[in-house]
Write a protein that holds these residues in place. Structure first.
Motif, PDB file in Angstrom:
ATOM      1  N   ASN A  84      -7.872 -15.805  -7.087  1.00  0.00           N
ATOM      2  CA  ASN A  84      -7.586 -15.033  -8.289  1.00  0.00           C
ATOM      3  C   ASN A  84      -7.702 -13.540  -7.997  1.00  0.00           C
ATOM      4  O   ASN A  84      -8.798 -12.998  -7.885  1.00  0.00           O
ATOM      5  CB  ASN A  84      -8.561 -15.445  -9.388  1.00  0.00           C
ATOM      6  CG  ASN A  84      -8.186 -14.844 -10.728  1.00  0.00           C
ATOM      7  OD1 ASN A  84      -7.489 -13.837 -10.771  1.00  0.00           O
ATOM      8  ND2 ASN A  84      -8.636 -15.454 -11.785  1.00  0.00           N
ATOM      9  N   LEU A  85      -6.549 -12.892  -7.881  1.00  0.00           N
ATOM     10  CA  LEU A  85      -6.566 -11.474  -7.504  1.00  0.00           C
ATOM     11  C   LEU A  85      -7.113 -10.600  -8.625  1.00  0.00           C
ATOM     12  O   LEU A  85      -7.768  -9.590  -8.365  1.00  0.00           O
ATOM     13  CB  LEU A  85      -5.152 -11.015  -7.144  1.00  0.00           C
ATOM     14  CG  LEU A  85      -4.575 -11.505  -5.832  1.00  0.00           C
ATOM     15  CD1 LEU A  85      -3.259 -10.818  -5.570  1.00  0.00           C
ATOM     16  CD2 LEU A  85      -5.522 -11.224  -4.689  1.00  0.00           C
ATOM     17  N   THR A  86      -6.832 -10.977  -9.864  1.00  0.00           N
ATOM     18  CA  THR A  86      -7.303 -10.152 -10.979  1.00  0.00           C
ATOM     19  C   THR A  86      -8.827 -10.103 -10.981  1.00  0.00           C
ATOM     20  O   THR A  86      -9.424  -9.037 -11.144  1.00  0.00           O
ATOM     21  CB  THR A  86      -6.790 -10.734 -12.305  1.00  0.00           C
ATOM     22  OG1 THR A  86      -5.431 -11.111 -12.131  1.00  0.00           O
ATOM     23  CG2 THR A  86      -6.898  -9.734 -13.413  1.00  0.00           C
ATOM     24  N   ALA A  87      -9.428 -11.278 -10.764  1.00  0.00           N
ATOM     25  CA  ALA A  87     -10.888 -11.312 -10.735  1.00  0.00           C
ATOM     26  C   ALA A  87     -11.418 -10.524  -9.553  1.00  0.00           C
ATOM     27  O   ALA A  87     -12.389  -9.775  -9.672  1.00  0.00           O
ATOM     28  CB  ALA A  87     -11.363 -12.762 -10.664  1.00  0.00           C
ATOM     29  N   GLN A  88     -10.765 -10.682  -8.406  1.00  0.00           N
ATOM     30  CA  GLN A  88     -11.226  -9.970  -7.211  1.00  0.00           C
ATOM     31  C   GLN A  88     -11.081  -8.465  -7.375  1.00  0.00           C
ATOM     32  O   GLN A  88     -11.861  -7.688  -6.839  1.00  0.00           O
ATOM     33  CB  GLN A  88     -10.421 -10.416  -5.980  1.00  0.00           C
ATOM     34  CG  GLN A  88     -10.468 -11.887  -5.707  1.00  0.00           C
ATOM     35  CD  GLN A  88     -11.785 -12.315  -5.081  1.00  0.00           C
ATOM     36  OE1 GLN A  88     -12.750 -11.571  -5.099  1.00  0.00           O
ATOM     37  NE2 GLN A  88     -11.809 -13.518  -4.550  1.00  0.00           N
TER      38      GLN A  88
END
Lengths: 261, 362
Positions: A84-88
């Motif tokens: 999950n890029l948004t979370a990262q």
């Protein structure tokens, strides 16, 4: 998901690490991915991105220079790969520099200043991450030929930029992953840019179509040239691996030619 | 409405966001939305049409105007759906080109009469043998019932009716006399500003058609980096808006390295080629050779929000004019050895995969 059997690409890159004890094996190394119009090598970037952001290495940071796609594209692609890029991004592990629409100011000076400013941004991110005791920092450039276009063809400045980024890899132990298109340069007599990139690269990954054309179950072949592998005796040698691949939404299948069942 | 028909996959997005009153938009996989290319067969080949936010490039044959066929149908389809259009061309009077656009087939009735049974047939076979088909065909078939709304057959011999053209939403630009590309870039930017992309709703989609972009009569045609930079900015602007840009260019006028760069920029890359008139060898090899007007090659199919490449059964298609009016694309069929008439290869068999055995790729 991460407990899966290691695949051929990970093996070729030396990413297989049974005990999860060794540091990120790509640190201080430059990875160059070359592809063609017929076969995109973007999936290799996605794979490396996923590896670098995997939960086992929560101290690692990625700086992503996106010239070719907007964030939503990478977000969707990586989500299907289980990352999950948004979370990262919110965790400050993934720094996304959206350069899709960026234009450097006109003229020779403008190109240089634009690249210098971009480099300054990267260096700042890298050095602050370094001070925060992040173990390894990966810089990804997708893709380099678009950076040339953004700089209006000022090849020397773009090469300078690359050398500076290369210097970061030795100073801070970063790894640098760059995508470029091989076929652009094949008709030029002495393509300084691609030759220098290949010279700087420690690992060269080429994605090519099969000579017999594309098929639904084999999407192309990868050639991985891993320069300077050190074995137990301390001697160094080059390692070349060649295998076929098939890209799927949730991963990529790798197999040796002819071994696909 | 048919457009908001639920699909079986649990991963498909909530479809309620597209107002069912918007014709000419269709949901595709991975959260993309398609608009039609104006050629039903091409939509089928590409898995639904051109996805919004993509840059389509057509490599011209320097000796034949086949790219104009694609461009005309693309523009006409947009106008019929009342989608705003920006057209740029190197001619003195780009507005005049609008008079040559084809009209949706008014002979629809007799046309659908002779095509429908085949369609029905194709559909039944498709269900039976569904497991042999890729996702694309399945996706297309599931949307087949909205095809008439979504994509028209265009009659190339009749000009488009005036009321479609007289609308306010057409912008024509001549790129002949502009010394640089700044003006065109600004026009594109203002045009695309009408269709900002936000996830909530889509009211309309825009179409940009640029013809013979690097034509030598344009003053900027020797500024290769500037043209490349324009294409890059066009691509990024289109990416962030609900529009599709189609750019045709003659690759032979660019240096090989730049031609490659242009091809890398494209999301969907097509090329057209004329076929030589009296090629006896080819005529012997292919069925329906005398009806062909050219060949279409599909080099790259847009992959937005996905890393999986689209692999087609065939990448070369013949361009034919059905009854001299309607543009159809067929995959190439090898002629039978005992030269019985080739007409048994029906029009709808083109890319449904059922004619796989006879496919010939160049």
């Amino acid at each position: 998901m991460d407990q899966r059997a290691p695949n051929l690409l990970d093996e070729a890159l030396g990413l297989v690490d049974e005990e999860k004890t060794k540091p990120w094996p790509l640190s201080s190394r430059v990875v160059l991915v070359e592809d063609r119009v017929e076969t995109s090598g973007a999936f290799v970037l996605h794979h490396l991105l996923k590896r670098a952001l995997s939960p086992h290495s929560s101290n690692d940071v990625v700086v992503f220079l996106a010239f070719s796609q907007p964030f939503s594209h990478y977000d969707r692609v990586l989500r299907k790969l289980g990352c999950n890029l948004t979370a990262q991004r919110e965790n400050n592990r993934f720094f996304f520099l959206d350069l899709l629409v960026s234009e450097f100011p006109d003229g020779d000076e403008g190109n240089r200043d634009g690249l210098v400013a971009l480099y300054g941004k990267i260096e700042k991110l890298v050095s602050t991450s370094f001070q925060e005791n992040k173990k390894c920092i990966t810089i990804v450039i997708d893709d380099f030929s678009l950076m040339e276009v953004a700089a209006n063809g000022a090849t020397n400045y773009v090469l300078d930029f690359l050398r500076y980024c290369h210097a970061l890899t030795s100073t801070f132990g970063c790894s640098l992953v760059v995508l470029n298109h091989e076929d652009i340069y094949s008709s030029i007599e002495r393509p300084a840019l691609i030759l220098q990139m290949e010279y700087l690269a420690d690992i060269l990954i080429k994605a090519e179509p099969l000579a017999t054309g594309l098929a639904t179950d084999v999407h192309g072949q990868l050639t991985v040239l891993n320069k300077e592998i050190r074995d137990e005796q301390g001697s160094s040698r080059n390692k070349i691996c060649n295998f076929h691949f098939r890209v799927k939404e949730n991963g990529v299948e790798y197999f040796y030619p002819g071994s696909k069942t | 409405m048919a457009t908001s028909k639920p699909r079986t996959s649990s991963f498909s997005r909530n479809l309620a966001t597209v107002p069912s009153s918007t014709p000419g938009l269709k949901y595709g996989p991975n959260g993309t939305i398609f608009i039609s290319s104006g050629i039903p067969d091409l939509d089928k080949i590409l898995g639904g049409g051109f996805p919004l936010g993509s840059l389509v490039m057509v490599m011209e044959d320097a000796e034949a105007p086949h790219h104009m066929l694609l461009l005309r149908n693309f523009m006409s389809q947009g106008l019929v759906h009342k989608q705003p259009l920006l057209y740029a061309s190197p001619s003195k009077d780009p507005k005049g080109f609008l008079g040559t656009l084809p009209t949706p087939g008014s002979s629809k009735d007799d046309k659908s009469r002779d095509r429908d049974p085949e369609n029905e047939n194709g559909l039944r076979i498709a269900w039976q043998y569904k497991k042999y088909f890729g996702d694309n065909q399945h996706h297309f078939d599931s949307n087949r019932d909205v095809k008439h709304e979504y994509c028209h057959d265009f009659d190339l011999r009749k000009p488009l009716e005036k009321h479609f053209i007289s609308g306010q939403h057409i912008d024509c630009v001549s790129i002949l006399d502009s010394p640089n590309l700044a003006a065109l870039r600004d026009r594109c930017a203002t045009f695309l500003a009408q269709f900002p992309r936000n996830d909530s709703s889509i009211s309309s989609a825009g179409r940009i058609a640029i013809q013979s972009f690097c034509a030598p009569q344009c003053k900027y045609s020797n500024m290769e980096w500037d043209m490349l930079s324009f294409i890059r900015s066009l691509r990024s602007m289109v990416r962030s808006s609900n529009a599709v840009a189609v750019v045709t260019f003659p690759p032979s006028l660019l240096s090989p390295s730049f031609s490659r760069r242009w091809q890398h920029m494209a999301d969907t890359l097509l090329s057209v080629r004329a076929i030589p008139d009296e090629d006896k060898e080819m005529a012997k090899l292919l069925t329906g050779y005398q009806d062909m007007v050219g060949l279409l090659n599909v080099h790259k199919v847009a992959r937005i929000n996905t890393q999986v490449p689209v692999i087609l059964d065939a990448t070369t298609f013949s361009i034919k004019l059905q009854r001299r009016r309607f543009l159809v694309l067929e995959s190439l069929n090898q002629a039978p050895i005992d030269s019985s008439s080739g007409t048994s290869y029906g029009t709808s068999a083109s890319c449904s995969g059922s004619s796989k055995t006879g496919t010939l790729d160049f």
